[in-house]
Design a protein around this motif. Structure first.
Motif, PDB file in Angstrom:
ATOM      1  N   ILE A 148      29.766   9.058 -62.756  1.00 17.24           N
ATOM      2  CA  ILE A 148      28.514   8.487 -62.235  1.00 17.24           C
ATOM      3  C   ILE A 148      27.319   9.072 -63.002  1.00 17.24           C
ATOM      4  N   SER A 149      27.357  10.371 -63.270  1.00 14.61           N
ATOM      5  CA  SER A 149      26.261  10.994 -64.038  1.00 14.61           C
ATOM      6  C   SER A 149      26.236  10.405 -65.446  1.00 14.61           C
ATOM      7  N   LYS A 208      24.940   6.817 -65.439  1.00 14.91           N
ATOM      8  CA  LYS A 208      23.485   6.758 -65.256  1.00 14.91           C
ATOM      9  C   LYS A 208      22.783   7.178 -66.543  1.00 14.91           C
ATOM     10  N   LEU A 239      19.012   6.096 -66.441  1.00 15.38           N
ATOM     11  CA  LEU A 239      18.536   6.366 -65.079  1.00 15.38           C
ATOM     12  C   LEU A 239      18.455   7.876 -64.860  1.00 15.38           C
ATOM     13  N   THR A 288      19.300  11.391 -63.821  1.00 15.34           N
ATOM     14  CA  THR A 288      20.594  11.994 -63.468  1.00 15.34           C
ATOM     15  C   THR A 288      20.691  13.385 -64.064  1.00 15.34           C
TER      16      THR A 288
END
Ligand code: NDP
Length: 290
Positions: A124-125, A128, A133, A135
């Motif tokens: 997810i990191s 992103k 995004l 992170t």
């Protein structure tokens, strides 16, 4: 030629973080807390985790060092990670890599709650980061960006060659340098072990980031005059003159390359301390995000 002094920049950034922690405390807020897990007793890993825990103390963070036996099962390790995920006092979780071969590293990374993923390795990191995004950025490339920013090194429109494509260094470094940001906005070429004309590509570089894991790999005939060279490598080589019997060297043949450079990082005291800064900044971000 100017040395990019990671130790000095790191001390400066750590002092800024320490002041932020003082402010958090005076506002009655929680002090950031980093939990570090080490499995087994790999000497290099021992040294990395002790530096990380020491740095927590320097900036005023709380920390826990969790030592686990090399024979621990993957299931048991996942259960330790889950407990830390649920522990409200813990803001950041770091599992020192590499793990013993019987443990699937990705399973452990994926088990960390992304809101506590201060190493920035969780999918997810990473996803992103790719999308630009907010992170947690992987600590080493993040630290290198902080260093470039500190020295006001011009990266805009420059040709940056990154040697190495690992998930933790080469790939995120390539992404960050190509972002529409400053530092960033470079034209980036990512190289790896199958790159056929590495020397020619390096000779076109304004900035070279060497993240290979091979001592003295980047030679002076691969670097053009005035280049900026960032040496990520940490390699142990035998040295009978040292009490430990070894010394640390980078991926760059420093003595011969440095005279050609405008800026160069030494090993040690270059990228290493900046990586810890990246981690400290991520831990502060994790605590603030609560
Ligand atoms: P990896 O072993 O995961 O990746 C090394 C990369 O180098 C691979 O992409 C590999 O290519 C490439 N490579 C290997 N041989 C060659 C070659 N002959 N020509 C071109 N490319 C080559 O290592 P890491 O990214 O994890 O780490 C790299 C180095 O940085 C290590 O010395 C490590 O200890 C150090 N490090 C330092 C940190 C710090 O804080 N200073 C933090 C993290 C790492 P391929 O993909 O094709 O195999």
């Amino acid at each position: 030629m100017q040395i990019l002094d990671g130790a000095a920049v790191s001390a400066h950034i750590k002092e800024q973080i320490r002041q932020e922690v003082v402010e958090l405390k005076s506002d009655g807020k929680k002090v950031p807390h980093l939990a570090v897990i080490i499995v087994g007793n790999n000497p290099a890993s021992e040294s990395y985790v002790s530096n990380k825990v020491k740095s927590c103390g320097e900036v005023g963070f709380g920390s826990s060092l969790i030592r686990l036996d090399a024979t621990i099962s993957e299931e048991e390790l996942l259960s330790v990670v889950n407990k830390l995920n649920e522990d409200k006092d813990v803001d950041g979780i770091l599992v020192q890599l590499p793990l013993p071969k019987h443990i699937e590293e990705n399973a452990v990374i994926n088990a960390i709650n992304p809101t506590k993923d201060v190493d920035g390795f969780h999918p997810i990191s990473q996803g992103k980061m790719v999308l630009g995004l907010p992170t947690f950025l992987p600590a080493t490339p993040y630290g290198i960006m902080l260093m470039l920013e500190h020295y006001k090194i011009d990266t805009v429109g420059k040709h940056c060659v990154v040697i190495g494509r690992s998930n933790i260094v080469g790939t995120p470094m390539t992404l960050l340098m190509s972002r529409n940001s400053n530092p960033g906005n470079a034209t980036v070429t990512m190289c790896h072990s199958k790159t056929s004309n590495l020397k020619e590509i390096c000779l076109q570089a304004d900035i070279i980031v060497a993240a290979i894991g091979r001592p003295f790999f980047l030679k002076e005939d691969m670097v053009r005059d005035g280049a900026v060279v960032i040496d990520v490598g940490i390699n142990r080589i035998d040295d009978a003159s040292k009490k430990s019997g070894f010394r640390l060297v980078g991926d760059v043949d420093f003595d011969n390359v440095a005279p050609k450079c405008s800026f160069i990082t030494p090993v040690p005291k270059g990228v290493g301390p900046m990586t810890i800064c990246g981690l400290m900044k991520n831990t502060l971000l994790a605590a603030r995000g609560k």
